[in-house]
Write a protein that holds these residues in place. Structure first.
Motif, PDB file in Angstrom:
ATOM      1  N   ASP A   1       1.482 -34.623  51.906  1.00 23.26           N
ATOM      2  CA  ASP A   1       0.966 -34.814  50.544  1.00 23.26           C
ATOM      3  C   ASP A   1       1.920 -34.199  49.522  1.00 23.26           C
ATOM      4  OD1 ASP A   1      -1.212 -36.045  51.614  1.00 23.26           O
ATOM      5  OD2 ASP A   1      -2.605 -34.379  51.298  1.00 23.26           O
ATOM      6  N   GLY A   2       2.446 -33.016  49.839  1.00 25.56           N
ATOM      7  CA  GLY A   2       3.383 -32.339  48.937  1.00 25.56           C
ATOM      8  C   GLY A   2       4.647 -33.160  48.743  1.00 25.56           C
ATOM      9  N   ILE A   3       5.180 -33.690  49.850  1.00 25.98           N
ATOM     10  CA  ILE A   3       6.409 -34.495  49.763  1.00 25.98           C
ATOM     11  C   ILE A   3       6.135 -35.778  48.979  1.00 25.98           C
ATOM     12  CG2 ILE A   3       8.106 -35.799  51.096  1.00 25.98           C
ATOM     13  CD1 ILE A   3       7.792 -33.749  53.357  1.00 25.98           C
ATOM     14  N   GLN A   4       4.986 -36.403  49.241  1.00 26.71           N
ATOM     15  CA  GLN A   4       4.700 -37.661  48.544  1.00 26.71           C
ATOM     16  C   GLN A   4       4.493 -37.433  47.044  1.00 26.71           C
ATOM     17  OE1 GLN A   4       4.984 -40.761  50.230  1.00 26.71           O
ATOM     18  NE2 GLN A   4       5.272 -41.206  48.051  1.00 26.71           N
ATOM     19  N   LYS A   5       3.865 -36.317  46.694  1.00 28.96           N
ATOM     20  CA  LYS A   5       3.698 -35.990  45.261  1.00 28.96           C
ATOM     21  C   LYS A   5       5.078 -35.819  44.623  1.00 28.96           C
ATOM     22  CE  LYS A   5       1.818 -31.880  42.845  1.00 28.96           C
ATOM     23  NZ  LYS A   5       1.422 -32.166  41.487  1.00 28.96           N
ATOM     24  N   ALA A   6       5.958 -35.095  45.309  1.00 26.25           N
ATOM     25  CA  ALA A   6       7.331 -34.910  44.803  1.00 26.25           C
ATOM     26  C   ALA A   6       8.021 -36.265  44.655  1.00 26.25           C
ATOM     27  CB  ALA A   6       8.118 -34.015  45.757  1.00 26.25           C
ATOM     28  N   ALA A   7       7.821 -37.141  45.638  1.00 27.72           N
ATOM     29  CA  ALA A   7       8.464 -38.461  45.623  1.00 27.72           C
ATOM     30  C   ALA A   7       7.933 -39.302  44.461  1.00 27.72           C
ATOM     31  CB  ALA A   7       8.222 -39.165  46.956  1.00 27.72           C
ATOM     32  N   ASP A   8       6.625 -39.300  44.267  1.00 26.63           N
ATOM     33  CA  ASP A   8       6.034 -40.120  43.193  1.00 26.63           C
ATOM     34  C   ASP A   8       6.528 -39.653  41.820  1.00 26.63           C
ATOM     35  OD1 ASP A   8       4.704 -41.471  45.174  1.00 26.63           O
ATOM     36  OD2 ASP A   8       2.758 -40.513  44.815  1.00 26.63           O
ATOM     37  N   GLU A   9       6.564 -38.341  41.633  1.00 31.29           N
ATOM     38  CA  GLU A   9       7.041 -37.816  40.339  1.00 31.29           C
ATOM     39  C   GLU A   9       8.528 -38.127  40.146  1.00 31.29           C
ATOM     40  OE1 GLU A   9       3.970 -34.000  40.211  1.00 31.29           O
ATOM     41  OE2 GLU A   9       6.118 -33.639  39.979  1.00 31.29           O
ATOM     42  N   THR A  10       9.302 -38.019  41.226  1.00 36.43           N
ATOM     43  CA  THR A  10      10.744 -38.285  41.110  1.00 36.43           C
ATOM     44  C   THR A  10      10.992 -39.756  40.812  1.00 36.43           C
ATOM     45  OG1 THR A  10      11.139 -36.509  42.696  1.00 36.43           O
ATOM     46  CG2 THR A  10      12.994 -37.964  42.220  1.00 36.43           C
ATOM     47  N   ALA A  11      10.221 -40.633  41.445  1.00 36.00           N
ATOM     48  CA  ALA A  11      10.382 -42.070  41.197  1.00 36.00           C
ATOM     49  C   ALA A  11      10.186 -42.371  39.713  1.00 36.00           C
ATOM     50  CB  ALA A  11       9.370 -42.863  42.026  1.00 36.00           C
ATOM     51  N   ALA A  12       9.142 -41.806  39.121  1.00 40.15           N
ATOM     52  CA  ALA A  12       8.857 -42.066  37.701  1.00 40.15           C
ATOM     53  C   ALA A  12       9.985 -41.518  36.827  1.00 40.15           C
ATOM     54  CB  ALA A  12       7.518 -41.435  37.317  1.00 40.15           C
ATOM     55  N   ALA A  13      10.426 -40.306  37.124  1.00 42.63           N
ATOM     56  CA  ALA A  13      11.476 -39.686  36.303  1.00 42.63           C
ATOM     57  C   ALA A  13      12.803 -40.430  36.455  1.00 42.63           C
ATOM     58  CB  ALA A  13      11.649 -38.220  36.707  1.00 42.63           C
ATOM     59  N   CYS A  14      13.122 -40.839  37.666  1.00 44.94           N
ATOM     60  CA  CYS A  14      14.405 -41.505  37.928  1.00 44.94           C
ATOM     61  C   CYS A  14      14.447 -42.878  37.256  1.00 44.94           C
ATOM     62  CB  CYS A  14      14.604 -41.611  39.449  1.00 44.94           C
ATOM     63  SG  CYS A  14      16.217 -42.254  39.922  1.00 44.94           S
ATOM     64  N   GLY A  15      13.350 -43.632  37.355  1.00 53.47           N
ATOM     65  CA  GLY A  15      13.294 -44.949  36.714  1.00 53.47           C
ATOM     66  C   GLY A  15      13.434 -44.835  35.200  1.00 53.47           C
ATOM     67  N   ALA A  16      12.765 -43.825  34.617  1.00 51.70           N
ATOM     68  CA  ALA A  16      12.846 -43.628  33.164  1.00 51.70           C
ATOM     69  C   ALA A  16      14.272 -43.248  32.767  1.00 51.70           C
ATOM     70  CB  ALA A  16      11.866 -42.534  32.729  1.00 51.70           C
TER      71      ALA A  16
ATOM     72  N   ASN B   1      12.826 -40.571  58.587  1.00 46.02           N
ATOM     73  CA  ASN B   1      12.623 -41.053  59.952  1.00 46.02           C
ATOM     74  C   ASN B   1      11.122 -41.029  60.293  1.00 46.02           C
ATOM     75  OD1 ASN B   1      12.111 -40.104  62.868  1.00 46.02           O
ATOM     76  ND2 ASN B   1      14.164 -40.969  63.020  1.00 46.02           N
ATOM     77  N   THR B   2      10.614 -42.087  60.893  1.00 44.32           N
ATOM     78  CA  THR B   2       9.171 -42.200  61.138  1.00 44.32           C
ATOM     79  C   THR B   2       8.621 -41.067  62.009  1.00 44.32           C
ATOM     80  OG1 THR B   2       9.270 -44.596  60.916  1.00 44.32           O
ATOM     81  CG2 THR B   2       7.338 -43.718  62.025  1.00 44.32           C
ATOM     82  N   GLN B   3       9.342 -40.694  63.078  1.00 42.06           N
ATOM     83  CA  GLN B   3       8.827 -39.626  63.947  1.00 42.06           C
ATOM     84  C   GLN B   3       8.786 -38.297  63.196  1.00 42.06           C
ATOM     85  OE1 GLN B   3      11.239 -41.860  65.427  1.00 42.06           O
ATOM     86  NE2 GLN B   3       9.390 -42.911  66.103  1.00 42.06           N
ATOM     87  N   VAL B   4       9.793 -38.076  62.377  1.00 46.15           N
ATOM     88  CA  VAL B   4       9.803 -36.839  61.589  1.00 46.15           C
ATOM     89  C   VAL B   4       8.592 -36.829  60.660  1.00 46.15           C
ATOM     90  CG1 VAL B   4      11.045 -35.573  59.792  1.00 46.15           C
ATOM     91  CG2 VAL B   4      12.302 -36.540  61.732  1.00 46.15           C
ATOM     92  N   TRP B   5       8.371 -37.955  60.008  1.00 43.88           N
ATOM     93  CA  TRP B   5       7.246 -38.063  59.059  1.00 43.88           C
ATOM     94  C   TRP B   5       5.916 -37.865  59.781  1.00 43.88           C
ATOM     95  CZ3 TRP B   5       6.474 -37.595  54.128  1.00 43.88           C
ATOM     96  CH2 TRP B   5       5.318 -38.113  53.531  1.00 43.88           C
ATOM     97  N   ASP B   6       5.755 -38.554  60.908  1.00 35.62           N
ATOM     98  CA  ASP B   6       4.485 -38.471  61.643  1.00 35.62           C
ATOM     99  C   ASP B   6       4.237 -37.062  62.181  1.00 35.62           C
ATOM    100  OD1 ASP B   6       4.057 -41.096  61.107  1.00 35.62           O
ATOM    101  OD2 ASP B   6       4.585 -41.837  63.103  1.00 35.62           O
ATOM    102  N   GLY B   7       5.317 -36.310  62.378  1.00 34.81           N
ATOM    103  CA  GLY B   7       5.165 -34.965  62.923  1.00 34.81           C
ATOM    104  C   GLY B   7       4.772 -33.913  61.886  1.00 34.81           C
ATOM    105  N   LEU B   8       4.738 -34.300  60.619  1.00 33.49           N
ATOM    106  CA  LEU B   8       4.397 -33.321  59.566  1.00 33.49           C
ATOM    107  C   LEU B   8       2.890 -33.173  59.438  1.00 33.49           C
ATOM    108  CD1 LEU B   8       6.846 -34.603  56.804  1.00 33.49           C
ATOM    109  CD2 LEU B   8       7.160 -32.580  58.266  1.00 33.49           C
ATOM    110  N   ASP B   9       2.442 -31.996  59.030  1.00 31.51           N
ATOM    111  CA  ASP B   9       0.996 -31.901  58.818  1.00 31.51           C
ATOM    112  C   ASP B   9       0.620 -32.490  57.455  1.00 31.51           C
ATOM    113  OD1 ASP B   9       1.230 -28.413  58.288  1.00 31.51           O
ATOM    114  OD2 ASP B   9       0.527 -29.850  56.787  1.00 31.51           O
ATOM    115  N   GLY B  10      -0.654 -32.804  57.323  1.00 35.84           N
ATOM    116  CA  GLY B  10      -1.132 -33.580  56.176  1.00 35.84           C
ATOM    117  C   GLY B  10      -0.785 -32.972  54.835  1.00 35.84           C
ATOM    118  N   ALA B  11      -0.914 -31.647  54.713  1.00 31.20           N
ATOM    119  CA  ALA B  11      -0.664 -31.005  53.421  1.00 31.20           C
ATOM    120  C   ALA B  11       0.820 -31.107  53.052  1.00 31.20           C
ATOM    121  CB  ALA B  11      -1.101 -29.543  53.472  1.00 31.20           C
ATOM    122  N   VAL B  12       1.676 -30.987  54.054  1.00 31.32           N
ATOM    123  CA  VAL B  12       3.119 -31.094  53.794  1.00 31.32           C
ATOM    124  C   VAL B  12       3.453 -32.524  53.371  1.00 31.32           C
ATOM    125  CG1 VAL B  12       5.413 -30.974  54.872  1.00 31.32           C
ATOM    126  CG2 VAL B  12       3.743 -29.159  55.302  1.00 31.32           C
TER     127      VAL B  12
END
Ligand code: PCA
Length: 324
Positions: A249-264, A236-247
């Protein structure tokens, strides 16, 4: 010394409590069965998020449509009933045609081409999702889509009047064009629909046929490989916008790694599923030339219909894909 140790342990315990108190608990509904690779990667994602946000975001995955049925997940996120969830992107193309970018027959039929098509579509799709109050964190392709039947099919002469399980409006169009009668059914309800005769054919990957043990009801799989549709995990956009930057970044790193692993994983499993369907008694083969020619003609019309609804932005996605 003893006092110091007590003080230290109190500090440590307090810090641990503070982390627990601050941890946000997120329920994450997913549409497909717990043992499906998409759902398994949802759990991998949740673990990575916990790790990369130092416990700030604690996601519980609810697979198989158990928290919200597949058809309700997007709305639940948009309206803030849950912060995050996963669904099949082109299921939302009736509301936002651009989200059908990955449902164009015979345009991108390999994992490499599907990745290139996503690269061409990504910015436009993300802008569209922003209008729907959603932020996509990662997407992951299903293996190629083919046809399941309970008999040999060589052309549309063999498909007239068959009740066909569709999973979005594009697949209903496909069914119509082959003289079949579409009925939209969630993957989670597919076995039951086949058992009760509500449907006796469908289009999907080997993955869903395997998950739902469709050899109990159907006999033939034609590996048409018409497209590789994607699931996406969205927040949800409001939930996302309400997170602090480091959090974030952590979620996006997890997402990027998961995307690569899931596609493979999807690519690795594609042939495994065919083997399993065959091992369980199904005839698994390529579509015959007459049937394939009909499917290609229907597919070309579906792409031009999509371009009519997706407009200049849709055309730009295809142009950019073809140019690269
Ligand atoms: N399985 C899902 C969507 C695409 C796929 O391969 C389903 O049949 O619902």
């Amino acid at each position: 010394m003893k006092n110091l140790l007590i003080t230290l342990s109190t500090v440590v315990a307090t810090a641990a409590l503070a982390t627990t108190a601050l941890a946000e608990k997120w329920d994450m509904p997913m549409a497909y069965s717990a043992t499906n690779f998409h759902s398994e990667h949802g759990v991998i994602f949740a673990d990575k998020v916990r790790e990369y946000t130092a416990g700030a975001i604690d996601i519980t995955v609810h697979p198989g449509g158990s928290l919200f049925g597949g058809g309700d997940i997007k709305r639940a996120i948009q309206t803030g009933q849950v912060p995050i969830g996963e669904r099949f992107m082109s299921a939302h193309a009736n509301e936002a045609p651009l989200l059908g970018w990955d449902n164009l027959p015979f345009i991108a039929t390999t994992y490499e081409d599907n990745a290139r098509l996503w690269a061409a579509a990504k910015d436009t799709v993300n802008a569209q999702l922003a209008d729907l109050n959603l932020v996509a964190l990662y997407t992951c392709p299903w293996p190629g889509q083919g046809f399941y039947f309970n008999k040999e099919v060589n052309s549309s002469a063999d498909t007239q009047g068959i009740k066909f399980r569709s999973y979005n409006s594009a697949t209903a169009t496909f069914a119509d064009a082959l003289g079949m009668i579409p009925v939209q059914i969630e993957a989670a309800e597919l076995s039951q629909a086949l058992a009760t005769g509500v449907a006796s054919a469908f289009i999907s990957s080997g993955s869903t046929g395997y998950d739902r043990k469709v050899w109990e009801h159907l006999s033939h799989y034609y590996k048409v490989n018409a497209w590789l549709p994607r699931n996406y995990v969205m927040v949800n956009t409001q939930v996302w916008d309400g997170l602090d930057g480091a959090v974030k970044d952590g979620i996006q790193k997890a997402a990027d790694e998961t995307a690569a692993a899931c596609g493979a994983k999807s690519a690795e499993l594609a042939n495994f599923y065919f083997d399993e369907l065959a091992k369980n008694g199904m005839t698994v083969k390529d579509a015959g030339s007459e049937f394939l020619a009909e499917l290609e003609a229907i597919g070309a019309k579906m792409t031009s219909d999509w371009l009519n609804t997706a407009g200049a932005e849709g055309q730009a996605i295809l142009d950019s894909y073809k140019a690269n």
